[in-house]
Write a protein that holds these residues in place. Structure first.
Motif: not given
Length: 330
Positions: A50, A129, A115
């Motif tokens: 991500n 996200t 991420g």
């Protein structure tokens, strides 16, 4: 007549008592020696990267997902790759992954996440996200919408497959997050496990991980992709990954482990020891001093790691290990 009756019962008793009781079967173990890796072992991996966070974008997690996915395919994993996933996509991917492991009880599972990740109130979160990272309600948005690491671990435990591994290249530092990484917390905290789950964090508890400012990949994913191709047991591989990351980040980032497993796991089998040819019967070589076995093992390990780093695109790190090996060999 009494004599024959008595003799009959004596013989009958002797015949019954002479039956050999079969020995108990030896205990079954799932530990495989390096050169007996089961070629039919099923390996499944879910890789999530991500990067596209509206309030705090990252540069490399999507690239890391590509790099790690290919490395895992090279060592016989069936890989599902998901990039820039919102909450619904992450949950669906994890659900399908756990179902796959549950339906294959002898399988090995591996979850890799790159991420944003952080700890709030003692709970670790992996951020989709679409989570809100800005404003006064950022923490509430995270706790309501992010994926709880403990929930992921619990689902993997309930799959009851042979073994699972979780690798988290999270806690990435971003200047746009400011003070919104949690309530007075940075990085992630330890996670409790009750079964065969190996949890590797890219950085130490409460610290942040580098995203890789001038490279296409983070230091952790670069080392991971290169070193899982080493012919070593996974705990030894992770020690090598830790050393490579510490060296690459000048001791600013130190990977660590949580969880415990009883089984050995090799991403690739160790190479069989070469057969030494017999000495020439006429011309015998001059006797050599006995080698220092400890140094010999260390030299072999250093040169093996150097080759893996070279193949993974880390020539400078490989050169350092070769230099150490040469110095020990003198």
């Amino acid at each position: 007549m009494k004599y024959f009756s008595l003799l009959f019962f004596v013989l009958l008793f002797a015949a019954c008592g002479s039956k050999n009781t079969p020995p108990p079967e030896p205990p079954v173990t799932d530990v495989l020696t390096p050169n007996s890796i089961d070629p039919n072992e099923k390996r499944f991996a879910l890789v999530i990267g991500n990067a596209s966070y509206p309030a705090s974008p990252l540069k490399n997690p999507a690239n890391d997902a590509d790099l790690v996915s290919q490395a895992l395919k090279d060592v016989r994993f069936e890989v599902t790759k998901v990039k820039n996933a919102d909450r619904a996509t992450m949950l669906a991917a994890v659900h399908k992954f756990v179902e796959l492991l549950t339906s294959n009880p002898s399988s090995v599972g591996l979850f890799y996440y790159a991420g944003h990740g952080l700890e709030i109130g003692g709970t670790n979160y992996l951020l989709p996200t679409d989570v809100n990272l800005g404003g006064s309600n950022a923490d509430l948005s995270i706790t309501d919408n992010a994926l709880k690491l403990q929930d992921l671990v619990a689902n993997l435990e309930n799959a009851h497959n042979r073994m699972n591994m979780v690798f988290l290249d999270a806690c990435r530092n971003s200047p746009n997050l400011g003070g919104k990484r949690g309530v007075g917390a940075r990085g992630m905290t330890t996670v409790a496990t009750n079964s065969e789950i190996f949890v590797g964090f890219s950085t130490a508890q409460g610290q942040t991980a580098e995203d890789g400012d001038n490279t296409a990949n983070s230091p952790f994913s670069t080392a991971f992709a290169a070193l899982i191709k080493s012919p070593k047991e996974v705990s030894s591989v992770y020690k090598d990954i830790t050393a490579a990351v510490i060296d690459k980040t000048n001791n600013k980032q130190r990977p660590w482990l949580s969880g415990s497993v009883r089984r050995d796991f090799y991403f690739v089998p160790a190479q069989a020891a070469p057969t030494t040819p017999p000495a020439d019967p006429i011309i015998k070589p001059a006797p050599q001093p006995a080698p220092d076995n400890r140094n010999a093992e260390k030299i072999r390990a250093l040169r093996s790691d150097a080759a893996a780093l070279e193949a993974g695109g880390l020539p400078d790190d490989a050169a350092k290990l070769r230099k150490q090996a040469d110095e020990l060999a003198r």
